[in-house]
Design a protein around this motif. Sequence first.
Motif, PDB file in Angstrom:
ATOM      1  N   ALA A  10       0.884  -1.190   0.221  1.00 48.20           N
ATOM      2  CA  ALA A  10       0.006  -0.239   0.050  1.00 48.20           C
ATOM      3  C   ALA A  10       1.053   1.351   0.111  1.00 48.20           C
ATOM      4  O   ALA A  10       0.618   2.343  -0.687  1.00 48.20           O
ATOM      5  CB  ALA A  10      -0.874  -0.108   1.241  1.00 48.20           C
ATOM      6  N   ARG A  11       1.932   1.392   0.963  1.00 48.93           N
ATOM      7  CA  ARG A  11       2.872   2.403   0.922  1.00 48.93           C
ATOM      8  C   ARG A  11       3.547   2.726  -0.469  1.00 48.93           C
ATOM      9  O   ARG A  11       3.831   3.858  -0.735  1.00 48.93           O
ATOM     10  CB  ARG A  11       3.875   2.416   1.893  1.00 48.93           C
ATOM     11  N   LEU A  12       3.928   1.382  -1.174  1.00 43.51           N
ATOM     12  CA  LEU A  12       4.620   1.759  -2.548  1.00 43.51           C
ATOM     13  C   LEU A  12       3.524   2.000  -3.293  1.00 43.51           C
ATOM     14  O   LEU A  12       4.209   3.171  -4.268  1.00 43.51           O
ATOM     15  CB  LEU A  12       5.363   0.135  -2.842  1.00 43.51           C
ATOM     16  N   LEU A  13       2.645   1.609  -3.607  1.00 50.22           N
ATOM     17  CA  LEU A  13       1.530   2.066  -4.504  1.00 50.22           C
ATOM     18  C   LEU A  13       0.993   3.633  -4.272  1.00 50.22           C
ATOM     19  O   LEU A  13       1.119   4.298  -5.261  1.00 50.22           O
ATOM     20  CB  LEU A  13       0.246   1.265  -4.393  1.00 50.22           C
ATOM     21  N   GLN A  14       0.983   4.066  -3.081  1.00 50.15           N
ATOM     22  CA  GLN A  14       0.591   5.243  -2.614  1.00 50.15           C
ATOM     23  C   GLN A  14       1.871   6.425  -3.284  1.00 50.15           C
ATOM     24  O   GLN A  14       1.517   7.193  -3.900  1.00 50.15           O
ATOM     25  CB  GLN A  14       0.476   5.657  -1.356  1.00 50.15           C
ATOM     26  N   LYS A  15       2.931   5.930  -2.991  1.00 48.62           N
ATOM     27  CA  LYS A  15       4.183   6.654  -3.484  1.00 48.62           C
ATOM     28  C   LYS A  15       4.161   6.780  -4.759  1.00 48.62           C
ATOM     29  O   LYS A  15       4.481   7.913  -5.499  1.00 48.62           O
ATOM     30  CB  LYS A  15       5.540   6.152  -2.796  1.00 48.62           C
ATOM     31  N   GLU A  16       4.018   5.702  -5.696  1.00 51.76           N
ATOM     32  CA  GLU A  16       4.013   5.584  -6.986  1.00 51.76           C
ATOM     33  C   GLU A  16       2.978   6.493  -7.632  1.00 51.76           C
ATOM     34  O   GLU A  16       3.103   7.247  -8.831  1.00 51.76           O
ATOM     35  CB  GLU A  16       4.331   4.250  -7.622  1.00 51.76           C
ATOM     36  N   LEU A  17       1.706   6.006  -7.069  1.00 49.10           N
ATOM     37  CA  LEU A  17       0.478   6.604  -7.716  1.00 49.10           C
ATOM     38  C   LEU A  17       0.700   8.161  -7.307  1.00 49.10           C
ATOM     39  O   LEU A  17       0.227   9.094  -8.188  1.00 49.10           O
ATOM     40  CB  LEU A  17      -0.587   6.244  -7.046  1.00 49.10           C
ATOM     41  N   SER A  18       1.078   8.775  -6.362  1.00 47.08           N
ATOM     42  CA  SER A  18       1.295  10.267  -6.059  1.00 47.08           C
ATOM     43  C   SER A  18       2.243  10.855  -7.011  1.00 47.08           C
ATOM     44  O   SER A  18       2.044  11.897  -7.874  1.00 47.08           O
ATOM     45  CB  SER A  18       1.707  10.408  -4.848  1.00 47.08           C
ATOM     46  N   GLU A  19       3.169  10.027  -7.474  1.00 43.10           N
ATOM     47  CA  GLU A  19       4.170  10.635  -8.574  1.00 43.10           C
ATOM     48  C   GLU A  19       3.630  10.734  -9.866  1.00 43.10           C
ATOM     49  O   GLU A  19       3.810  11.537 -10.818  1.00 43.10           O
ATOM     50  CB  GLU A  19       5.524   9.861  -8.422  1.00 43.10           C
ATOM     51  N   ILE A  20       2.744   9.771 -10.268  1.00 44.11           N
ATOM     52  CA  ILE A  20       1.950   9.667 -11.604  1.00 44.11           C
ATOM     53  C   ILE A  20       0.918  10.769 -11.640  1.00 44.11           C
ATOM     54  O   ILE A  20       1.106  11.566 -12.521  1.00 44.11           O
ATOM     55  CB  ILE A  20       1.505   8.280 -11.731  1.00 44.11           C
ATOM     56  N   VAL A  33      -4.189  16.965  -7.445  1.00 44.86           N
ATOM     57  CA  VAL A  33      -4.832  15.624  -6.936  1.00 44.86           C
ATOM     58  C   VAL A  33      -3.536  15.076  -6.096  1.00 44.86           C
ATOM     59  O   VAL A  33      -2.325  14.882  -6.540  1.00 44.86           O
ATOM     60  CB  VAL A  33      -5.071  14.819  -8.243  1.00 44.86           C
ATOM     61  N   SER A  34      -3.927  14.474  -4.911  1.00 44.73           N
ATOM     62  CA  SER A  34      -3.135  13.715  -4.152  1.00 44.73           C
ATOM     63  C   SER A  34      -3.664  12.530  -3.840  1.00 44.73           C
ATOM     64  O   SER A  34      -4.901  12.358  -3.633  1.00 44.73           O
ATOM     65  CB  SER A  34      -2.600  14.622  -3.190  1.00 44.73           C
ATOM     66  N   VAL A  35      -2.903  11.650  -3.498  1.00 44.83           N
ATOM     67  CA  VAL A  35      -3.130  10.150  -2.832  1.00 44.83           C
ATOM     68  C   VAL A  35      -3.026  10.105  -1.565  1.00 44.83           C
ATOM     69  O   VAL A  35      -2.195  10.138  -0.882  1.00 44.83           O
ATOM     70  CB  VAL A  35      -2.475   8.914  -3.605  1.00 44.83           C
ATOM     71  N   SER A  36      -4.213  10.245  -0.719  1.00 38.86           N
ATOM     72  CA  SER A  36      -4.386  10.272   0.722  1.00 38.86           C
ATOM     73  C   SER A  36      -4.193   8.853   1.377  1.00 38.86           C
ATOM     74  O   SER A  36      -3.625   8.767   2.318  1.00 38.86           O
ATOM     75  CB  SER A  36      -5.723  10.933   1.119  1.00 38.86           C
ATOM     76  N   ALA A  37      -4.778   7.783   0.397  1.00 38.76           N
ATOM     77  CA  ALA A  37      -4.748   6.429   1.200  1.00 38.76           C
ATOM     78  C   ALA A  37      -4.851   5.394   0.124  1.00 38.76           C
ATOM     79  O   ALA A  37      -5.272   5.671  -0.841  1.00 38.76           O
ATOM     80  CB  ALA A  37      -5.637   6.281   2.256  1.00 38.76           C
ATOM     81  N   VAL A  38      -4.113   4.143   0.515  1.00 36.68           N
ATOM     82  CA  VAL A  38      -4.359   3.409  -0.336  1.00 36.68           C
ATOM     83  C   VAL A  38      -4.563   1.825   0.112  1.00 36.68           C
ATOM     84  O   VAL A  38      -3.835   1.682   1.316  1.00 36.68           O
ATOM     85  CB  VAL A  38      -3.100   2.704  -1.289  1.00 36.68           C
ATOM     86  N   ARG A  39      -5.573   1.064   0.086  1.00 36.40           N
ATOM     87  CA  ARG A  39      -6.064  -0.103   0.892  1.00 36.40           C
ATOM     88  C   ARG A  39      -5.807  -1.191  -0.241  1.00 36.40           C
ATOM     89  O   ARG A  39      -6.471  -1.093  -1.277  1.00 36.40           O
ATOM     90  CB  ARG A  39      -7.512  -0.080   1.388  1.00 36.40           C
ATOM     91  N   VAL A  40      -5.224  -2.251   0.126  1.00 37.97           N
ATOM     92  CA  VAL A  40      -4.832  -3.652  -0.676  1.00 37.97           C
ATOM     93  C   VAL A  40      -5.563  -4.738  -0.148  1.00 37.97           C
ATOM     94  O   VAL A  40      -5.657  -4.850   1.272  1.00 37.97           O
ATOM     95  CB  VAL A  40      -3.388  -3.486  -0.677  1.00 37.97           C
ATOM     96  N   SER A  41      -6.184  -5.467  -0.811  1.00 35.67           N
ATOM     97  CA  SER A  41      -7.093  -6.773  -0.537  1.00 35.67           C
ATOM     98  C   SER A  41      -6.215  -7.660   0.159  1.00 35.67           C
ATOM     99  O   SER A  41      -4.809  -7.878  -0.368  1.00 35.67           O
ATOM    100  CB  SER A  41      -7.954  -7.145  -1.589  1.00 35.67           C
TER     101      SER A  41
END
Length: 110
Positions: A10-20, A33-41
């Motif tokens: 989740a932290r990895l995805l949040q960091k990379e999505l924020s950059e995208i 646009v900022s990514v405030s949280a990512v939840r992974v199943s």
Amino acid sequence: MESTRQAKIARLLQKELSEIFRKQTAKLRGVIVSVSAVRVSPDLSIARAYLSVFPSDKGQEVINEVNRSARTIRYELAQIVRYQLRKTPELSFYLDDSLDYIENIDNLLK
């Protein structure tokens, strides 16, 4: 309860999505646009990303546009994290309106 592996991904995805999104929103004038949280199943196949949009009145149209281009965003993300993850999770994006809620509570308390 979230496992350690889920939290790391989740932290990895949040960091990379924020950059995208930072790169994509540089083209849009006046929208942040900022990514405030990512939840992974638990099976790591689905990721839910919560986005904060400023100004908030454009939030729903930005979320609709992002959901339409979710496959492209997933492809870009897969190119970045291909050495950390075997499979990139399916992405779904939701509007995070917690800042609007906090502002409303502050206004009510005044």
